[in-house]
Scaffold this motif. Structure first.
Motif, PDB file in Angstrom:
ATOM      1  N   VAL A 106      91.258  51.556  28.747  1.00  0.00           N
ATOM      2  CA  VAL A 106      92.052  50.342  28.996  1.00  0.00           C
ATOM      3  C   VAL A 106      91.708  49.873  30.405  1.00  0.00           C
ATOM      4  O   VAL A 106      92.233  50.397  31.381  1.00  0.00           O
ATOM      5  CB  VAL A 106      93.560  50.619  28.879  1.00  0.00           C
ATOM      6  CG1 VAL A 106      94.354  49.322  29.030  1.00  0.00           C
ATOM      7  CG2 VAL A 106      93.877  51.299  27.544  1.00  0.00           C
ATOM      8  N   PRO A 107      90.818  48.904  30.534  1.00  0.00           N
ATOM      9  CA  PRO A 107      90.372  48.469  31.859  1.00  0.00           C
ATOM     10  C   PRO A 107      91.428  47.666  32.609  1.00  0.00           C
ATOM     11  O   PRO A 107      92.459  47.286  32.030  1.00  0.00           O
ATOM     12  CB  PRO A 107      89.148  47.609  31.544  1.00  0.00           C
ATOM     13  CG  PRO A 107      89.287  47.216  30.129  1.00  0.00           C
ATOM     14  CD  PRO A 107      90.148  48.204  29.443  1.00  0.00           C
ATOM     15  N   PRO A 108      91.211  47.400  33.868  1.00  0.00           N
ATOM     16  CA  PRO A 108      92.131  46.534  34.605  1.00  0.00           C
ATOM     17  C   PRO A 108      92.274  45.183  33.898  1.00  0.00           C
ATOM     18  O   PRO A 108      91.310  44.638  33.363  1.00  0.00           O
ATOM     19  CB  PRO A 108      91.436  46.374  35.967  1.00  0.00           C
ATOM     20  CG  PRO A 108      90.574  47.587  36.099  1.00  0.00           C
ATOM     21  CD  PRO A 108      90.095  47.885  34.707  1.00  0.00           C
ATOM     22  N   GLY A 109      93.500  44.666  33.884  1.00  0.00           N
ATOM     23  CA  GLY A 109      93.731  43.378  33.229  1.00  0.00           C
ATOM     24  C   GLY A 109      94.141  43.491  31.779  1.00  0.00           C
ATOM     25  O   GLY A 109      94.384  42.479  31.121  1.00  0.00           O
ATOM     26  N   TRP A 110      94.241  44.725  31.259  1.00  0.00           N
ATOM     27  CA  TRP A 110      94.676  44.954  29.884  1.00  0.00           C
ATOM     28  C   TRP A 110      95.893  45.885  29.899  1.00  0.00           C
ATOM     29  O   TRP A 110      96.052  46.688  30.820  1.00  0.00           O
ATOM     30  CB  TRP A 110      93.557  45.571  29.043  1.00  0.00           C
ATOM     31  CG  TRP A 110      92.407  44.645  28.779  1.00  0.00           C
ATOM     32  CD1 TRP A 110      91.423  44.293  29.657  1.00  0.00           C
ATOM     33  CD2 TRP A 110      92.146  43.935  27.572  1.00  0.00           C
ATOM     34  NE1 TRP A 110      90.551  43.414  29.078  1.00  0.00           N
ATOM     35  CE2 TRP A 110      90.960  43.176  27.788  1.00  0.00           C
ATOM     36  CE3 TRP A 110      92.768  43.869  26.326  1.00  0.00           C
ATOM     37  CZ2 TRP A 110      90.410  42.360  26.805  1.00  0.00           C
ATOM     38  CZ3 TRP A 110      92.212  43.063  25.340  1.00  0.00           C
ATOM     39  CH2 TRP A 110      91.047  42.316  25.581  1.00  0.00           C
ATOM     40  N   THR A 111      96.729  45.792  28.883  1.00  0.00           N
ATOM     41  CA  THR A 111      97.942  46.605  28.809  1.00  0.00           C
ATOM     42  C   THR A 111      98.029  47.307  27.458  1.00  0.00           C
ATOM     43  O   THR A 111      97.787  46.697  26.414  1.00  0.00           O
ATOM     44  CB  THR A 111      99.197  45.726  29.011  1.00  0.00           C
ATOM     45  OG1 THR A 111      99.149  45.143  30.321  1.00  0.00           O
ATOM     46  CG2 THR A 111     100.463  46.559  28.895  1.00  0.00           C
TER      47      THR A 111
END
Length: 241
Positions: free
Chosen positions: A221-226
């Motif tokens: 789950v990269p930055p900018g995803w939840t």
């Protein structure tokens, strides 16, 4: 090394994402309404990156991601199609085609009585459902005296599984710690690591960057995803904003 690996990853994810976007566009579908399903052992690792390139904002990761294809095939209906050219009175060919289909259904361990038979003449011509004894007259009348293809499809429906709702968890999930991850290939970011069984329905939302280490796959789950876990205890990942 990290930059080279990121370039390989981004190229691969960009090509797949571009193909998905093109396919949606060709079908007149909006990426806003699309959900990318990630399966295979490596699918959940690349799903968000592929979705990003495709313009898709929602990702679904089944708990059985690593064996999702095999699981699906194992629960798919069994279907075989047979074709033969007929000319004039084709009663014998109709009967023999049915015998062949039902014999192969039995050879796969199914009761031939459960098989559903569908007949079709030519390309988009007349179609009939049922056993040869019941449809032969209609087939022959529709066929006439010319030469054309006769197609028989034999299908056996298999039982389907359904996801059940699970009890809602409470409390904050325990992490396995953090790891320095260069998501963009250059700048390392401290990333929280969770065990797969620590994240259950009711936990979250958990904002990226996050890595979930399950027994049979890894969910990135990269930055900018939840990340959230739905009522069926499956992973849902959404683009923020």
């Amino acid at each position: 090394v990290e930059a080279a690996a990121a370039l390989v990853r981004d190229t691969m994810e960009g090509q797949i994402g571009g193909a998905i976007a093109a396919g949606l566009n060709a079908r007149g579908k909006s990426t806003d309404d699309a959900v990318l399903v990630a399966f295979g052992g490596a699918g959940p690792m690349h799903a968000c990156g592929i979705a990003e390139h495709a313009g898709v904002k929602h990702v679904f990761v089944p708990r059985l991601a690593s064996v999702f294809s095999a699981f699906g095939i194992g629960h798919s209906d069994v279907q075989h199609t047979y074709d033969v050219m007929i000319n004039g009175d084709a009663s014998d060919k109709i009967s023999s085609l049915e015998e062949k289909a039902l014999r192969e259904v039995r050879s796969e361990g199914f009761d031939s009585e459960t098989a559903q038979l569908s007949w079709a003449l030519g390309d988009g011509g007349s179609s009939f459902d049922g056993r040869a004894a019941d449809v032969s007259a209609g087939l022959l009348k529709a066929h006439g005296s010319g030469t054309e293809a006769l197609s028989l499809t034999a299908r056996v429906d298999l039982p389907k599984t359904h996801l059940s709702a699970v009890a809602k968890s409470s409390g904050k999930p325990a992490s396995l710690g953090t790891r320095s991850v260069a998501w963009d290939g250059a700048n390392a970011v401290e990333t929280t690591i969770y065990a797969g069984d620590a994240l259950n329905h009711g936990v979250g939302p958990v904002a990226g960057p996050v890595i979930v280490q399950a027994d049979d796959t890894t969910v990135c789950v990269p930055p900018g995803w939840t990340l959230t876990v739905d009522e069926n205890n499956q992973y849902r990942i959404a683009k923020e904003g």
